[in-house]
Write a protein that holds these residues in place. Structure first.
Motif, PDB file in Angstrom:
ATOM      1  N   ARG A 283      68.352  -0.818  34.135  1.00  0.00           N
ATOM      2  CA  ARG A 283      67.971   0.515  33.616  1.00  0.00           C
ATOM      3  C   ARG A 283      69.029   1.596  34.523  1.00  0.00           C
ATOM      4  N   ASP A 284      69.232   2.676  33.547  1.00  0.00           N
ATOM      5  CA  ASP A 284      70.265   3.685  33.997  1.00  0.00           C
ATOM      6  C   ASP A 284      69.718   4.590  35.087  1.00  0.00           C
ATOM      7  N   LYS A 285      70.399   4.871  35.839  1.00  0.00           N
ATOM      8  CA  LYS A 285      69.764   5.650  37.049  1.00  0.00           C
ATOM      9  C   LYS A 285      69.876   7.301  36.603  1.00  0.00           C
ATOM     10  N   LYS A 286      68.826   7.778  36.958  1.00  0.00           N
ATOM     11  CA  LYS A 286      69.048   9.392  36.587  1.00  0.00           C
ATOM     12  C   LYS A 286      69.476   9.920  37.771  1.00  0.00           C
ATOM     13  N   GLU A 287      70.187  11.088  37.376  1.00  0.00           N
ATOM     14  CA  GLU A 287      70.816  11.952  38.366  1.00  0.00           C
ATOM     15  C   GLU A 287      69.730  12.776  38.945  1.00  0.00           C
ATOM     16  N   LYS A 288      69.796  13.369  40.082  1.00  0.00           N
ATOM     17  CA  LYS A 288      68.698  13.883  40.713  1.00  0.00           C
ATOM     18  C   LYS A 288      68.769  15.173  40.726  1.00  0.00           C
ATOM     19  N   PRO A 289      67.753  15.922  40.175  1.00  0.00           N
ATOM     20  CA  PRO A 289      67.988  17.111  40.285  1.00  0.00           C
ATOM     21  C   PRO A 289      68.432  18.292  41.605  1.00  0.00           C
ATOM     22  N   GLU A 290      68.813  19.230  41.273  1.00  0.00           N
ATOM     23  CA  GLU A 290      69.161  20.078  42.623  1.00  0.00           C
ATOM     24  C   GLU A 290      67.933  20.498  43.171  1.00  0.00           C
ATOM     25  N   LYS A 291      67.860  20.479  44.666  1.00  0.00           N
ATOM     26  CA  LYS A 291      66.835  20.919  45.091  1.00  0.00           C
ATOM     27  C   LYS A 291      66.503  22.436  45.133  1.00  0.00           C
ATOM     28  N   LYS A 292      65.190  22.955  44.960  1.00  0.00           N
ATOM     29  CA  LYS A 292      64.968  24.319  44.807  1.00  0.00           C
ATOM     30  C   LYS A 292      64.660  24.673  46.155  1.00  0.00           C
ATOM     31  N   ALA A 293      64.725  26.167  46.302  1.00  0.00           N
ATOM     32  CA  ALA A 293      64.251  26.911  47.589  1.00  0.00           C
ATOM     33  C   ALA A 293      62.963  27.024  47.636  1.00  0.00           C
ATOM     34  N   ARG A 294      62.339  26.584  48.856  1.00  0.00           N
ATOM     35  CA  ARG A 294      61.167  26.744  48.874  1.00  0.00           C
ATOM     36  C   ARG A 294      60.677  27.788  50.199  1.00  0.00           C
ATOM     37  N   GLY A 295      59.638  28.592  49.940  1.00  0.00           N
ATOM     38  CA  GLY A 295      59.347  29.631  50.999  1.00  0.00           C
ATOM     39  C   GLY A 295      60.124  30.792  50.824  1.00  0.00           C
ATOM     40  N   ALA A 296      59.751  31.719  51.644  1.00  0.00           N
ATOM     41  CA  ALA A 296      60.279  33.242  51.493  1.00  0.00           C
ATOM     42  C   ALA A 296      61.544  33.292  52.224  1.00  0.00           C
ATOM     43  N   LYS A 297      61.736  32.680  53.304  1.00  0.00           N
ATOM     44  CA  LYS A 297      62.822  32.694  53.923  1.00  0.00           C
ATOM     45  C   LYS A 297      63.909  31.810  53.196  1.00  0.00           C
TER      46      LYS A 297
END
Length: 183
Positions: free
Chosen positions: A132-146
């Motif tokens: 199976r072809d490997k999926k590219e991991k999406p860029e991590k989103k910022a979590r929380g106010a800071k």
């Protein structure tokens, strides 16, 4: 016709245990021994898994374009290596669970060793997963106010830096950016 005598599996194992064409010995890792036998499901050098020793053996190999091939050894033609193998191939378009069920049903229907069914399905699953072809991991989103505040601050810094790269001006050269200061 000459009578072909069949040698027992135990005698073959005792003779070929320390030297055979499929044996791979490694000094590293505590002197581990592996097997390249196509009818060996786990690639461990042991009496249970080596296919050239056992009268009934099962092997799973990758087929073209991500498919899976089941190779079984027949008991009937032990002295004819080409005639004693049976091959069944499933294409990659077939869903995984149907392939696994086909492997289990084929080995059960033809009275192959029940202790190898789980290893055969595990090997088929590993082959399908590797194809199976490997999926590219999406860029991590910022979590929380800071984190969101830091991300916004970083994005404004990046826009300022990109302006400086485009115009060739530093942020300290603000007086040069103002059109009123241009002579």
């Amino acid at each position: 016709m000459a009578d072909h005598t069949v040698v027992s599996s135990d005698l073959i194992w005792e003779i070929c245990r320390s030297n055979n064409a499929y044996l791979v010995k490694r000094r590293s890792g505590g002197g581990s021994q592996f097997s390249k036998d196509p009818l060996n499901l786990t690639n461990k050098h042991s009496r249970k898994y080596d296919g050239f020793v056992n009268t009934k053996a099962v092997g799973v190999q990758p087929a073209e374009k991500g498919g899976v091939t089941l190779i079984t050894k027949r008991k009937k033609h032990q002295n004819r290596p080409l005639a004693n193998k049976h091959v069944v191939t499933w294409p990659s378009s077939r869903p995984g669970p149907k392939i696994y069920k086909g492997i289990v049903n084929y080995t059960a229907k033809h009275n192959y060793r029940a202790d190898l069914r789980q290893e055969a399905v595990a090997r088929a699953s590993a082959i399908r997963q590797a194809a199976r072809d490997k999926k590219e991991k999406p860029e991590k989103k910022a979590r929380g106010a800071k984190a969101k505040g830091a991300a916004e601050k970083e994005s404004t810094t990046n826009t300022t830096n990109s302006f400086a790269q485009i115009t060739g001006l530093r942020t300290s050269d603000r007086h040069l950016r103002d059109p009123a200061n241009i002579h």
